[in-house]
Each structure stands twice: as structure tokens, then as C-alpha cells.
Design an enzyme around this catalytic site. Structure first.
Site, PDB file in Angstrom:
ATOM      1  N   ARG A  17     -14.159  13.623  -2.546  1.00  0.00           N
ATOM      2  CA  ARG A  17     -14.137  12.150  -2.581  1.00  0.00           C
ATOM      3  C   ARG A  17     -13.788  11.690  -3.999  1.00  0.00           C
ATOM      4  NH1 ARG A  17     -18.616  10.011  -3.625  1.00  0.00           N
ATOM      5  NH2 ARG A  17     -19.879  11.066  -2.064  1.00  0.00           N
ATOM      6  N   TYR A  24       1.094 -10.352   4.957  1.00  0.00           N
ATOM      7  CA  TYR A  24       0.751  -9.512   6.104  1.00  0.00           C
ATOM      8  C   TYR A  24      -0.558 -10.011   6.743  1.00  0.00           C
ATOM      9  CZ  TYR A  24      -1.106  -5.528   8.662  1.00  0.00           C
ATOM     10  OH  TYR A  24      -1.671  -4.744   9.628  1.00  0.00           O
ATOM     11  N   ASP A  76       1.921  -6.828  -4.122  1.00  0.00           N
ATOM     12  CA  ASP A  76       2.084  -5.936  -2.973  1.00  0.00           C
ATOM     13  C   ASP A  76       3.581  -5.624  -2.899  1.00  0.00           C
ATOM     14  OD1 ASP A  76       2.477  -4.777  -0.491  1.00  0.00           O
ATOM     15  OD2 ASP A  76       0.933  -5.974   0.512  1.00  0.00           O
ATOM     16  N   LYS A  86       4.213   2.895   4.808  1.00  0.00           N
ATOM     17  CA  LYS A  86       5.562   2.398   5.101  1.00  0.00           C
ATOM     18  C   LYS A  86       6.618   3.251   4.397  1.00  0.00           C
ATOM     19  CE  LYS A  86       3.295  -0.557   7.495  1.00  0.00           C
ATOM     20  NZ  LYS A  86       2.013  -0.740   6.928  1.00  0.00           N
TER      21      LYS A  86
END
Ligand code: P1T
Length: 383
Positions: free
Chosen positions: A48, A100, A172, A197
């Protein structure tokens, strides 16, 4: 001298395995690491906190954006979630009014409940920004081009407008990718991607990332990443490391296909409006021409009449394009934002910026443009 973007895409973050000479970064599918004695380890204690495959990817992501630091998360929204957790109740965020749907939902249904105040404004209007900017403003959230209306924000002008206010300017950069747009060199403080993406590029992974230069902010974000735990896994990190090696080539093709399909749509008698920043008639064209080195492969458009029934018939009539959420993969996708990616945004809010029931969004893949055009042409004939 900094190497070219293509060279960086191929080589960024690559360190050949010292044990075996493996040219590709191995998938360190492990949760923990042997310690020789108390506190005596090789830099990795628990996955982690840090994992070698994710570490290689984080370095590669930083290099691609010309940043000092990169952090990888289990999704784009997990990356945004991590960033928003630096805020405290009463802090304010200025965001674009077209973004988005999942980002809008994260802001309005999660962080608003924790006392964070969001202002959704037209980021091309500096007066609109100044009218909500105050001493509580901590973040400006830019998405450019926006999803799905392809609005363009001048990053440099926004950064100048808020400078001196101790505000973190975030971009973004999912639609443009570092191949077409480098927000940090435009004055932004932080870049975020849905790596799901274009960075991944093959529709086989969900991931997000943050890239930045500031030591103190990086330290805060890394503490949150370890404390909250929304990290990217080793297999996914490997897939994105592999994906970015061809990012420059894919983006070149996405841009070429964008141009060809836009030319076709623009000349089709059944098309009402086409949204793509490469069009001289697009309101953000001049800014995009300076700020971006290509206009990308995302296009939105409406068919004459702009209604749900026709849009629905159209998306069902294509066969090479696949009706699906997401974007940025090698295969072309078609989407209906109002009922799919942007369904979380109330109708009156989305319609104000143009996300009507008739709006169709295309994510052009890397197929041959003639085949994509033939598929769209057939769908127009069928409706
Ligand atoms: O899906 P995820 O990896 O969590 O990323 C969220 C996200 C953030 N920012 C932008 C600009 C995005 O487009 C997305 C995800 N978008 C889709 C799934 C979509 O089809 O538009």
C-alpha cells in the site's frame, strides 16, 4: 536537455531488473517484503505504501508530464478523492461548469457533505472566476478539453488570475494527455489523469494519477495515499507502463482520425453541431491552437432535431463503433452522455452547457478513418 515526448514515452521509468536483466519492469505481485532486521529493508515495506511496479510507473508518469512527482491510484476518481482530502470544512473549490459526470458527483455528493464549497463557473470568463475567488479558495479544478462539450480553458490565464491567492491550480489532462498538452509548463500546479483512458490505451485497466512539482504538497498527497489506501495494483501498473510506451503513436492517430471524422460530420446534411477544438469556429480554437499540439480524437455532435429518439437510433445503428462508457482506447466507442457518463448531473444543469438528450460523443480509436466514416455514414442512412 529534456528528451522528446516520444522518447520519454518509450523509456520513462524503465529500469532493467538488476537481478535478471528483464527489459520490462516485472509485475511485483506481492503485498509485503522481507526485512533483514528491524527497519532494515530495501525501500519497500508494504505494497500500500510502495510497490516496485507502481514505483516505476509513478516515475514514468512524472517524467511524461515534466513533473518531479507522480502518484498512481486505483481509478481517476480515487486520485481526485485523494487530492480533495487535503481540504477542510469551509474550504472552497472553483471548478469548470462542464466536466465528467463522475467528477461532478464526487464533488457534489461526497465532498459537499464534508463542508467543502464548490463553484461551477465558465472558466473562460475571468470575471466569473474573480466573482467567486476569496480567501477560502484552495483549488481551481480545470478540465480541458472538457468532457463532453470540448470546452477549452486557457490554463495560463487562469493561473495568472488566481496567482497570489495560495490556490492550487489543477488540470484534468485526461482528454489531451501529456502528448498534446503540458499543463505544468502553462502554470498549473498539479495534473490529474484518468489513466483508464489514453495512458492505458487498451480498455483493460482502471487507474488514476496525480503529477506535481511541489515537495510539500507531494508529501501531503503521499501521506493521504498511504493513509487512505486507494492505490494502483502491480498488474494494473504494469499495463499502464506498457500502454504509455505507444502513447505518442496512438495520439497521433487519434488526432488524424479526429480531423477526418470531423470533416465528414461537418459536411453531413443531418448533423446540426460538431464540438471539436480543431474547428476554427470552436470558441476555444485559438487557445487550443496555442496550448495544445493536436486536437485529439474526442468529438461530440448533435443530429438535426437534437432529440433522444434519433440519438438512440443512431447509437444503435453503428457496428464498428461500440456503444460503451469510457474513452481513449485503441477501439472506437460511441456514447450518449445524458444517459451514460453524465447521468449523475441534473438535467437542467447539464443542458445549460449543452449536454442535451440528443448529444452523441465519439472516442475515435486507431482504426482506419475510412472504415469509421463508412460506419457513421451507414448509421445516418439507417435513421
Ligand atoms: O473512471 P475513472 O478512471 O475513475 O476516471 C474518472 C474520470 C475523470 N476525468 C475525466 C475527464 C474522465 O473522463 C473520467 C472518466 N470518464 C469516463 C468513464 C467517460 O466515459 O467519460
Amino acid at each position: 536537455m529534456q528528451k522528446g515526448k516520444g522518447t520519454r514515452a518509450v523509456h520513462a521509468g524503465v529500469e532493467h531488473c538488476p537481478a535478471t536483466g528483464a527489459i520490462m519492469t516485472p509485475i511485483y505481485q506481492t503485498s509485503t517484503y522481507v526485512q533483514d532486521g528491524v527497519g532494515n529493508h530495501k525501500g519497500y515495506e508494504y505494497s500500500r505504501t510502495l510497490n516496485p511496479t507502481r514505483h516505476a510507473l509513478e516515475k514514468a508518469l512524472a517524467e511524461l508530464e515534466g513533473a518531479k512527482y507522480g502518484l498512481a491510484f486505483g481509478s481517476g476518481l480515487a486520485a481526485m478523492d485523494n487530492l480533495m482530502k487535503i481540504l477542510k470544512p469551509g474550504d472552497e473549490v472553483i471548478s469548470t461548469n462542464d466536466l465528467y459526470g463522475g467528477s461532478y458527483r464526487l464533488f457534489t455528493t461526497v465532498f459537499q457533505n464534508y463542508g467543502i464549497v464548490f463553484h461551477f463557473v465558465d472558466l473562460s470568463d475571468m470575471d466569473a472566476i474573480k466573482s467567486v475567488l476569496n480567501e477560502n479558495t484552495k483549488i481551481v479544478w480545470i478540465e480541458t478539453p472538457t468532457n463532453p462539450m470540448m470546452q477549452i480553458t486557457d490554463i495560463k490565464v487562469v493561473a495568472e488570475t488566481v496567482s497570489g491567492n495560495d490556490v492550487i491550480v489543477c488540470v484534468d489532462n485526461t482528454f489531451a494527455t501529456p502528448m498534446l498538452q503540458q499543463p505544468l509548463s502553462e502554470g498549473a500546479d498539479l495534473v490529474m489523469h484518468s489513466a483508464t483512458k489514453y495512458l492505458g490505451g487498451h480498455s483493460d485497466v482502471v487507474m488514476g494519477c496525480l503529477m506535481l512539482n511541489d515537495d510539500e504538497l507531494d508529501s501531503k498527497l503521499r501521506t493521504l495515499q498511504n493513509s487512505c489506501g486507494g492505490v494502483a495494483g502491480p498488474m494494473d501498473s504494469f499495463l499502464v507502463l506498457r500502454g504509455i510506451k505507444t502513447l505518442h503513436l496512438r495520439m497521433q492517430r487519434h488526432c488524424e482520425n479526429g480531423r477526418s471524422v470531423v470533416d465528414f460530420l461537418n459536411s453531413h446534411p443531418m448533423v446540426e453541431k460538431v464540438y471539436w477544438p480543431g474547428l476554427p469556429s470552436h470558441p476555444g480554437h485559438d487557445v487550443a491552437s496555442r496550448q495544445m499540439s493536436g486536437f485529439g480524437g474526442m468529438i461530440s455532435f448533435t443530429i438535426k432535431g437534437d432529440n433522444l429518439a434519433t440519438a438512440n437510433k443512431f447509437v444503435e445503428s453503428v457496428s464498428l463503433f461500440t456503444l460503451a462508457e469510457s474513452l481513449g482506447g485503441v477501439e472506437s466507442l460511441i456514447g450518449h452522455p445524458a444517459t451514460m457518463t453524465h447521468a449523475a448531473i441534473p438535467k437542467d444543469v447539464r443542458e445549460k452547457v449543452g449536454v442535451t438528450d440528443g448529444l452523441i460523443r465519439l472516442s475515435l480509436g486507431v482504426e482506419d478513418a475510412e472504415d469509421l466514416i463508412a460506419d457513421l455514414s451507414k448509421a445516418f442512412d439507417l435513421i
